[in-house]
Design a protein around this motif. Structure first.
Motif, PDB file in Angstrom:
ATOM      1  N   UNK A   1      -2.607   1.457 -10.254  1.00 53.01           N
ATOM      2  CA  UNK A   1      -2.824   2.135  -8.970  1.00 53.01           C
ATOM      3  C   UNK A   1      -1.519   2.475  -8.257  1.00 53.01           C
ATOM      4  N   UNK A   2      -0.412   1.892  -8.696  1.00 51.60           N
ATOM      5  CA  UNK A   2       0.892   2.195  -8.095  1.00 51.60           C
ATOM      6  C   UNK A   2       1.527   3.383  -8.788  1.00 51.60           C
ATOM      7  N   UNK A   3       2.043   4.305  -8.001  1.00 48.62           N
ATOM      8  CA  UNK A   3       2.710   5.469  -8.567  1.00 48.62           C
ATOM      9  C   UNK A   3       4.060   5.113  -9.185  1.00 48.62           C
ATOM     10  N   UNK A   4       4.533   3.890  -8.953  1.00 46.71           N
ATOM     11  CA  UNK A   4       5.826   3.460  -9.475  1.00 46.71           C
ATOM     12  C   UNK A   4       5.731   2.715 -10.801  1.00 46.71           C
ATOM     13  N   UNK A   5       4.514   2.365 -11.222  1.00 49.61           N
ATOM     14  CA  UNK A   5       4.334   1.541 -12.420  1.00 49.61           C
ATOM     15  C   UNK A   5       3.838   2.408 -13.571  1.00 49.61           C
TER      16      UNK A   5
ATOM     17  N   UNK B   1      -3.502 -10.842  -1.619  1.00 48.58           N
ATOM     18  CA  UNK B   1      -3.756  -9.499  -2.162  1.00 48.58           C
ATOM     19  C   UNK B   1      -2.491  -8.652  -2.128  1.00 48.58           C
ATOM     20  N   UNK B   2      -1.699  -8.788  -1.097  1.00 47.17           N
ATOM     21  CA  UNK B   2      -0.468  -8.018  -0.988  1.00 47.17           C
ATOM     22  C   UNK B   2       0.446  -8.276  -2.177  1.00 47.17           C
ATOM     23  N   UNK B   3       0.486  -9.519  -2.647  1.00 49.22           N
ATOM     24  CA  UNK B   3       1.301  -9.842  -3.819  1.00 49.22           C
ATOM     25  C   UNK B   3       0.618  -9.371  -5.099  1.00 49.22           C
ATOM     26  N   UNK B   4      -0.704  -9.544  -5.199  1.00 45.92           N
ATOM     27  CA  UNK B   4      -1.429  -9.157  -6.413  1.00 45.92           C
ATOM     28  C   UNK B   4      -1.338  -7.662  -6.691  1.00 45.92           C
ATOM     29  N   UNK B   5      -1.150  -6.837  -5.638  1.00 44.70           N
ATOM     30  CA  UNK B   5      -1.058  -5.393  -5.846  1.00 44.70           C
ATOM     31  C   UNK B   5       0.354  -4.877  -5.570  1.00 44.70           C
ATOM     32  N   UNK B   6       1.330  -5.769  -5.553  1.00 45.44           N
ATOM     33  CA  UNK B   6       2.727  -5.345  -5.456  1.00 45.44           C
ATOM     34  C   UNK B   6       3.143  -4.709  -6.776  1.00 45.44           C
ATOM     35  N   UNK B   7       4.200  -3.919  -6.746  1.00 45.87           N
ATOM     36  CA  UNK B   7       4.672  -3.277  -7.981  1.00 45.87           C
ATOM     37  C   UNK B   7       5.011  -4.307  -9.049  1.00 45.87           C
ATOM     38  N   UNK B   8       5.615  -5.410  -8.622  1.00 49.43           N
ATOM     39  CA  UNK B   8       5.984  -6.446  -9.590  1.00 49.43           C
ATOM     40  C   UNK B   8       4.751  -7.006 -10.287  1.00 49.43           C
ATOM     41  N   UNK B   9       3.718  -7.330  -9.513  1.00 49.43           N
ATOM     42  CA  UNK B   9       2.508  -7.897 -10.102  1.00 49.43           C
ATOM     43  C   UNK B   9       1.745  -6.857 -10.917  1.00 49.43           C
ATOM     44  N   UNK B  10       1.688  -5.627 -10.422  1.00 47.96           N
ATOM     45  CA  UNK B  10       0.963  -4.584 -11.142  1.00 47.96           C
ATOM     46  C   UNK B  10       1.651  -4.217 -12.450  1.00 47.96           C
ATOM     47  N   UNK B  11       2.973  -4.361 -12.510  1.00 49.91           N
ATOM     48  CA  UNK B  11       3.669  -4.138 -13.768  1.00 49.91           C
ATOM     49  C   UNK B  11       3.236  -5.174 -14.796  1.00 49.91           C
TER      50      UNK B  11
ATOM     51  N   UNK C   1       0.810  -1.221   0.000  1.00 50.23           N
ATOM     52  CA  UNK C   1       0.000   0.000   0.000  1.00 50.23           C
ATOM     53  C   UNK C   1       0.840   1.266   0.000  1.00 50.23           C
ATOM     54  N   UNK C   2       2.087   1.173   0.395  1.00 51.96           N
ATOM     55  CA  UNK C   2       2.916   2.385   0.454  1.00 51.96           C
ATOM     56  C   UNK C   2       3.176   2.951  -0.936  1.00 51.96           C
ATOM     57  N   UNK C   3       2.955   2.148  -1.981  1.00 53.09           N
ATOM     58  CA  UNK C   3       3.222   2.602  -3.342  1.00 53.09           C
ATOM     59  C   UNK C   3       1.971   3.095  -4.066  1.00 53.09           C
ATOM     60  N   UNK C   4       0.821   3.109  -3.388  1.00 54.81           N
ATOM     61  CA  UNK C   4      -0.428   3.483  -4.052  1.00 54.81           C
ATOM     62  C   UNK C   4      -0.496   4.979  -4.347  1.00 54.81           C
ATOM     63  N   UNK C   5      -1.130   5.306  -5.464  1.00 55.87           N
ATOM     64  CA  UNK C   5      -1.397   6.707  -5.769  1.00 55.87           C
ATOM     65  C   UNK C   5      -2.365   7.277  -4.731  1.00 55.87           C
ATOM     66  N   UNK C   6      -2.289   8.560  -4.508  1.00 51.26           N
ATOM     67  CA  UNK C   6      -3.188   9.211  -3.553  1.00 51.26           C
ATOM     68  C   UNK C   6      -4.647   9.031  -3.959  1.00 51.26           C
ATOM     69  N   UNK C   7      -4.919   9.055  -5.269  1.00 50.25           N
ATOM     70  CA  UNK C   7      -6.290   8.918  -5.747  1.00 50.25           C
ATOM     71  C   UNK C   7      -6.888   7.575  -5.330  1.00 50.25           C
ATOM     72  N   UNK C   8      -6.057   6.551  -5.287  1.00 48.86           N
ATOM     73  CA  UNK C   8      -6.527   5.219  -4.899  1.00 48.86           C
ATOM     74  C   UNK C   8      -6.872   5.187  -3.415  1.00 48.86           C
TER      75      UNK C   8
END
Length: 433
Positions: free
Chosen positions: A362-366, A341-351, A134-141
């Motif tokens: 939803x990640x500001x890093x992807x 869920x933590x893995x499904x919304x990790x930066x690696x998985x979201x990429x 969750x630390x990588x989520x966009x503020x909008x999310x």
């Protein structure tokens, strides 16, 4: 479902073997190990997401890739429990989700914004703010999925809505792409005077995007966002005051024949307005980001297409909504579901998900390259310019309620009657608070 049946059958077989062994004294080496770890299972409830069973489902495929990553990393098995209208007859997906989550029938749920708000307010969803991802989520999310200070859902994509425009037709009549409501109306006037009968193709689902862009342009892009939302939730400000300009704008479109209200009242998204847009008869339609990526929608046109924001006082304004994955607060496999869920919304998985589905993460890093038609909309979002069409932090659910009240307008209700409907919703929410 076959996978679920296999798991159930396997567990049943192990149980029978264990019970049978209790009545016999045999060599211990023939007994099942008493400390053998049980298989870890997480039940996911989601829509089938297919109208045509033979159609390629890119979204489901992308999600499955992230599920596989979680299964491998955690040695768990995801069991899909899916919704189809055939199974639930006249019940909507949202109604079924509410029933199942309130009764803790599943572990992980894919929820629409209104259901996130309802279940979050009832305390039926786990607080996910402690997950590492969750630390990588966009503020909008975070804003859209926080209820009573708890982050209760996380999406795998941010769904952006915009205006899909036929740039060739705008050039033909010497028109710039509109920024404000006034400029939009002028474009419609010119199109109508040049023989384009219905400048805006509409359906019964997405006209509320015009309303959101005008209602909340200042709220979400000003310096007092949370203060304004708090005032709405306390009843010190009225939703109807925010919504009125957008509804008056829609009424003007109807009165001037720029949209066909009767057709829009019954039409399904893309099915009705899509053919005329693709044929170059209708210069403007509204749709979601993914429609520009798929050939079954607007992914291949014979003209130059651009996707821009809706007209607002602050210029072209994207409207953002999102579904969310949530964990039942009292789910049987609550902790395992949270790890999945933590893995499904990790930066690696979201990429992986974003590249497969070509969507906003939803990640500001992807970051994922979008098709050229989407760049105007994407640029605004990356600048932080947008409004939320769904916000679980608002006491009145936005997306579904606004859609229904817009349909009342299409059916002949006055703007004042529509505003009264918002007032009733707000008063009911205040009574419950």
């Amino acid at each position: 479902m076959k996978r679920q049946t296999w798991i159930a059958a396997g567990l049943a077989a192990l149980t029978i073997l264990s019970l049978a062994s209790c009545g016999r004294q045999e060599d211990p080496k023939n007994l099942l190990s008493q400390d053998r770890e049980e298989e870890r299972v997480v039940n996911l409830f989601s829509p089938m997401e297919k109208i045509d069973p033979d159609a390629e489902n890119v979204a489901r495929t992308a999600s499955d890739l992230t599920v596989a990553m979680a299964e491998e990393a955690l040695d768990v098995t995801m069991v899909y429990r899916t919704y189809t209208a055939e199974n639930y007859q006249d019940k909507t997906y949202d109604e079924v989700c509410l029933e199942r989550a309130r009764n803790s029938m599943d572990d992980l749920y894919l929820l629409n914004p209104d259901t996130v708000l309802a279940l979050g307010a009832e305390g039926k969803l786990m607080d996910l703010s402690g997950l590492d991802s969750t630390k990588n989520l966009r503020d909008v999310v975070r804003t859209a999925n926080t209820v009573d200070g708890k982050l209760v859902a996380i999406p795998q994509e941010v769904v952006a809505y915009g205006l899909f425009v036929n740039v060739d037709l705008f050039r033909q009549y010497g028109l710039a792409l509109p920024e404000t409501p006034e400029e939009f109306l002028e474009c419609c006037r010119v199109f109508r005077e040049n023989g384009i009968e219905t400048p805006v193709g509409a359906n019964r689902w997405w006209l509320e995007t015009f309303v959101f862009a005008q209602a909340y342009a200042d709220l979400y892009n000003g310096s007092s966002t949370q203060a304004e939302i708090d005032a709405l939730n306390r009843g010190e400000a009225r939703y109807s005051d925010y919504m009125r300009p957008g509804f008056e704008f829609l009424q003007t479109l109807i009165d001037n024949g720029y949209i066909d209200a009767e057709k829009a009242f019954y039409s399904e998204a893309i099915e009705a307005e899509g053919p005329d847009f693709l044929a170059g008869k209708t210069p403007i339609v509204m749709a979601y980001w993914g429609a520009a990526n798929t050939e079954t929608a607007y992914g291949r046109t014979d003209f130059e297409m651009q996707v821009i924001g809706f007209p607002s006082s602050r210029g072209q304004m994207p409207v953002v909504s999102m579904t969310g994955l949530a964990v039942g607060a009292d789910a049987e496999h609550r902790e395992d579901a949270a790890e999945v869920l933590n893995i499904m919304v990790s930066d690696e998985a979201l990429q992986v998900y974003s590249e497969a589905n070509r969507v906003i993460s939803p990640s500001k890093n992807v970051k994922v390259d979008c098709v050229p038609a989407l760049r105007p909309l994407n640029d605004r979002i990356e600048e932080g310019v947008y409004v939320l069409g769904s916000n679980a932090g608002m006491s009145v659910e936005q997306w579904g309620n606004t859609c229904l009240i817009v349909r009342e307008l299409l059916g002949g209700a006055t703007v004042d009657e529509c505003m009264a409907a918002f007032d009733r919703l707000q008063d009911a929410a205040l009574e419950q608070s």
